[in-house]
Design an enzyme around this catalytic site. Structure first.
Site, PDB file in Angstrom:
ATOM      1  N   GLY A 218       0.759  -1.262  -0.013  1.00 33.51           N
ATOM      2  CA  GLY A 218       0.111   0.030   0.039  1.00 33.51           C
ATOM      3  C   GLY A 218       0.757   1.189   0.025  1.00 33.51           C
ATOM      4  N   ILE A 222       5.936   2.323   5.350  1.00 31.08           N
ATOM      5  CA  ILE A 222       6.045   1.209   5.936  1.00 31.08           C
ATOM      6  C   ILE A 222       6.071   0.004   4.709  1.00 31.08           C
ATOM      7  CG2 ILE A 222       4.981  -0.741   7.623  1.00 31.08           C
ATOM      8  CD1 ILE A 222       4.851   1.922   9.728  1.00 31.08           C
ATOM      9  N   GLU A 241      -2.640  -2.894  -6.325  1.00 30.00           N
ATOM     10  CA  GLU A 241      -3.368  -1.681  -6.705  1.00 30.00           C
ATOM     11  C   GLU A 241      -2.527  -0.771  -7.205  1.00 30.00           C
ATOM     12  OE1 GLU A 241      -6.073  -0.112  -3.736  1.00 30.00           O
ATOM     13  OE2 GLU A 241      -4.861   1.553  -4.075  1.00 30.00           O
ATOM     14  N   LEU A 316      -4.011   4.438  10.830  1.00 28.65           N
ATOM     15  CA  LEU A 316      -3.921   5.549  11.573  1.00 28.65           C
ATOM     16  C   LEU A 316      -4.316   4.998  13.132  1.00 28.65           C
ATOM     17  CD1 LEU A 316      -5.508   8.368   9.068  1.00 28.65           C
ATOM     18  CD2 LEU A 316      -3.088   7.970   9.822  1.00 28.65           C
ATOM     19  N   GLY A 339      -7.689   0.507  -1.812  1.00 33.33           N
ATOM     20  CA  GLY A 339      -8.196  -0.894  -1.886  1.00 33.33           C
ATOM     21  C   GLY A 339      -7.605  -1.747  -0.703  1.00 33.33           C
ATOM     22  N   LYS A 364       2.691  11.741  16.822  1.00 34.77           N
ATOM     23  CA  LYS A 364       3.005  12.739  17.438  1.00 34.77           C
ATOM     24  C   LYS A 364       4.039  12.584  18.491  1.00 34.77           C
ATOM     25  CE  LYS A 364       0.109  14.860  14.609  1.00 34.77           C
ATOM     26  NZ  LYS A 364       0.633  15.445  13.782  1.00 34.77           N
TER      27      LYS A 364
HETATM   28  N1  COA Z   1      -3.360  10.089  15.698  1.00 35.36           N
HETATM   29  C1  COA Z   1      -3.042  11.399  15.473  1.00 35.36           C
HETATM   30  N2  COA Z   1      -2.512  11.641  14.420  1.00 35.36           N
HETATM   31  C2  COA Z   1      -1.929  10.561  13.648  1.00 35.36           C
HETATM   32  C3  COA Z   1      -2.355   9.242  14.015  1.00 35.36           C
HETATM   33  C4  COA Z   1      -3.294   9.130  15.324  1.00 35.36           C
HETATM   34  N3  COA Z   1      -3.587   7.982  15.338  1.00 35.36           N
HETATM   35  N4  COA Z   1      -1.516   8.477  13.205  1.00 35.36           N
HETATM   36  C5  COA Z   1      -1.030   9.298  12.225  1.00 35.36           C
HETATM   37  N5  COA Z   1      -1.397  10.520  12.491  1.00 35.36           N
HETATM   38  C6  COA Z   1      -0.615  11.745  11.710  1.00 35.36           C
HETATM   39  C7  COA Z   1       0.907  11.328  11.697  1.00 35.36           C
HETATM   40  O1  COA Z   1       1.677  11.879  12.909  1.00 35.36           O
HETATM   41  C8  COA Z   1       1.040  12.182  10.608  1.00 35.36           C
HETATM   42  O2  COA Z   1       0.933  13.585  10.678  1.00 35.36           O
HETATM   43  P1  COA Z   1       1.959  14.771  10.103  1.00 35.36           P
HETATM   44  O3  COA Z   1       1.501  14.708   8.601  1.00 35.36           O
HETATM   45  O4  COA Z   1       1.744  16.003  10.517  1.00 35.36           O
HETATM   46  O5  COA Z   1       3.430  14.215  10.095  1.00 35.36           O
HETATM   47  C9  COA Z   1      -0.172  11.979   9.651  1.00 35.36           C
HETATM   48  O6  COA Z   1      -1.187  11.670  10.542  1.00 35.36           O
HETATM   49  C10 COA Z   1       0.013  10.867   8.729  1.00 35.36           C
HETATM   50  O7  COA Z   1       0.341   9.696   9.223  1.00 35.36           O
HETATM   51  P2  COA Z   1       1.375   8.485   8.745  1.00 35.36           P
HETATM   52  O8  COA Z   1       1.773   7.750   9.450  1.00 35.36           O
HETATM   53  O9  COA Z   1       2.679   9.308   7.999  1.00 35.36           O
HETATM   54  O10 COA Z   1       0.603   8.008   7.522  1.00 35.36           O
HETATM   55  P3  COA Z   1       0.901   7.603   6.013  1.00 35.36           P
HETATM   56  O11 COA Z   1       1.427   8.732   5.141  1.00 35.36           O
HETATM   57  O12 COA Z   1       1.967   6.382   6.076  1.00 35.36           O
HETATM   58  O13 COA Z   1      -0.432   7.261   5.322  1.00 35.36           O
HETATM   59  C11 COA Z   1      -2.639   6.325   5.629  1.00 35.36           C
HETATM   60  C12 COA Z   1      -1.207   6.319   6.182  1.00 35.36           C
HETATM   61  C13 COA Z   1      -3.516   5.197   6.360  1.00 35.36           C
HETATM   62  C14 COA Z   1      -3.558   7.596   5.373  1.00 35.36           C
HETATM   63  C15 COA Z   1      -2.536   5.752   4.034  1.00 35.36           C
HETATM   64  O14 COA Z   1      -2.073   4.316   4.358  1.00 35.36           O
HETATM   65  C16 COA Z   1      -3.909   5.481   3.314  1.00 35.36           C
HETATM   66  O15 COA Z   1      -4.135   6.521   2.643  1.00 35.36           O
HETATM   67  N6  COA Z   1      -4.581   4.474   3.400  1.00 35.36           N
HETATM   68  C17 COA Z   1      -5.699   4.461   2.917  1.00 35.36           C
HETATM   69  C18 COA Z   1      -6.274   3.045   2.870  1.00 35.36           C
HETATM   70  C19 COA Z   1      -5.164   2.121   2.317  1.00 35.36           C
HETATM   71  O16 COA Z   1      -4.333   1.623   2.662  1.00 35.36           O
HETATM   72  N7  COA Z   1      -5.304   1.891   0.942  1.00 35.36           N
HETATM   73  C20 COA Z   1      -4.574   0.951   0.401  1.00 35.36           C
HETATM   74  C21 COA Z   1      -3.481   1.457  -0.343  1.00 35.36           C
HETATM   75  S1  COA Z   1      -4.200   2.596  -1.654  1.00 35.36           S
END
Ligand code: COA
Length: 435
Positions: A218, A222, A241, A316, A339, A364
């Protein structure tokens, strides 16, 4: 060839000429990422700023260019963006209340498009025309075929840097109403920063991935770290995807050869690609990658046909039942479902398959635990407690699927950050879900 060249010349327009054809109330569709047409959309926005054009809606997924209708409300009522994924500019515009969003499982987008929408125009970026009059849609197929079927007009931007995907969606010059030549360097995604936590998680997951497995990765650091940790594997396959930069690395180092796939043997399969320039170079004229519509690629019944299907996605927050939120922080929308569920289900139905949802234990600066007694009010559940399989943090792996609630709770507490384990245990005991 001469006829096609003449047709090409007759259909050549400027972006402003395309914008001039747009009428009040038009619905315009675009697909994902670098399949989008920045010059045409900019011209439509400029025209709306200086005329009475109004009620235009523009749909897309993973907005990749800085569209004016997502920037602020000066185009309010004139041009409105509607996202199928709610990321990037769309995420900010949604928070500001100036854009709209269509919740979906990605695999269902073509079905929703065919059932619910009539497009006045479909706009797409393409590679230069070949000698038979065809343009390749490059790195994106996704829901383009459905929008092509439902569109009254088709406008393309021809970009010489758009790769020619030989096993992907094509448009013929005879299908096109107008083309705009617009060659520029395609945008890329910055390489994710692989910190110690991502690398630890990548290595933990890699231990559970056998040689010969078929992988989906994805979005985010990670999944990319897992890709990096798979370089010592053999005979991996790709059915995904989004085709990512780390996948090109895995192919080039020989870890992926697609030789043990049950379907599309010898080929990588994706519905779109986005990341480094190396991805575009890899796709260009390469029959070893198939870029196919998302209602096929993301269908769990298709995904599960490859044995040892492994899906790796981010989240998240997760509650003690194992409900996964990957889309919002409380009520703040961060993305769509994409996806994730399609691949969780497909991997779990595959013989020997596994689905991993992986994230750092805290956010955070260590102040927030991502494993919570209950989800934050307003949080959107992406993967349900009944679909979830493995959850991974830097502290280990919890296998939740088919397990009792109490086992889930104790496994999740064991992989939470140590600073939050007592609180999680206290809350679980209070609710009687840890026996
Ligand atoms: N509470 C508060 N803030 C949180 C949090 C929580 N539980 N978890 C993450 N955050 C914050 C992070 O600190 C980060 O903040 P910043 O931008 O100020 O640094 C932001 O949210 C993004 O977190 P991060 O862990 O960097 O997420 P990511 O960029 O790796 O994306 C998803 C994570 C979940 C949004 C992403 O995987 C996604 O779009 N998923 C959609 C569903 C999916 O998995 N689709 C399949 C692939 S398309």
């Amino acid at each position: 060839m001469n006829d096609y060249k003449a047709l090409y010349a007759r259909k050549k327009l400027t972006a402003d000429e395309v914008a001039a054809r747009v009428e009040n109330g038009w619905l315009i569709g675009m697909d994902a990422a670098i399949g989008q047409t920045p010059a045409i959309i900019d011209a439509i926005c400029r025209r709306a700023e200086s005329s009475s054009l109004s009620g235009v809606r523009v749909q897309m997924l993973l907005d990749t260019y800085p569209y004016a209708f997502f920037a602020d409300d000066h185009l309010s009522g004139r041009v409105t963006g509607e996202s199928w994924f709610a990321s990037g500019g769309a995420r900010k515009a949604l928070a500001a209340g100036i854009a709209d969003y269509i919740p979906n499982y990605y695999r269902d987008c073509p079905r929703h498009i065919r059932a619910n929408y009539e497009y006045d125009a479909f706009c797409v970026s393409v590679s230069p025309m070949d000698k038979h009059g065809y343009f390749s849609l490059g790195t994106v197929s996704s829901y383009s075929p459905a929008m092509i079927d439902k569109a009254k007009h088709i406008f393309v931007e021809v970009n010489e840097n758009t790769p020619r995907a030989v096993c992907g969606t094509q448009l013929h010059i005879s299908q096109i109403d107008g083309l705009v030549e617009n060659t520029f360097d395609l945008p890329t995604l910055p390489a994710p920063t692989l910190d110690e936590v991502s690398i630890t998680i990548g290595n933990l997951i890699a231990e559970l991935i056998p040689d010969g497995a078929c992988i989906q990765l994805g979005i985010g650091a990670i999944p990319d770290a897992v890709g990096m940790a798979l370089k010592s594997k053999h005979d991996l396959g790709i059915h995904t995807e989004m085709f990512t930069s780390s996948m090109v690395d895995l192919i080039e180092c020989g870890a992926v050869n697609n030789s043990r796939k049950q379907i599309h043997r010898g080929k990588s399969v994706t519905t779109f690609a986005f990341g480094s320039k190396a991805i575009n170079d890899y796709i260009d004229d390469n029959p070893a990658i198939e870029i196919l519509p998302v209602d096929y690629v993301n269908n769990p019944e298709v995904i599960c046909q490859n044995d040892n299907m492994i899906s790796i996605n981010a989240a998240l927050e997760v509650d003690l039942f194992g409900q996964v939120c990957a889309e919002s922080i409380g009520t703040k929308i961060m993305s769509g479902s994409g996806g994730q569920v399609d691949y969780v289900r497909g991997a779990c139905q595959s013989k020997g398959g596994k689905s991993f949802i992986a994230f750092s234990s805290t956010a955070k600066g260590g102040t927030i635990s991502k494993i919570k007694p209950v989800l934050t009010p307003g949080a959107v559940v992406t993967t349900s407690k009944n679909d979830v399989d493995y959850i991974v943090t830097e502290y280990g792996i919890a296998h939740l699927r088919g397990q009792t609630l109490s086992s889930r709770v104790s496994q999740l507490i064991a992989i939470a950050h140590p600073d939050f384990r007592d609180e999680l245990r206290f809350e679980a005991k209070k609710r009687g879900i840890l026996i």
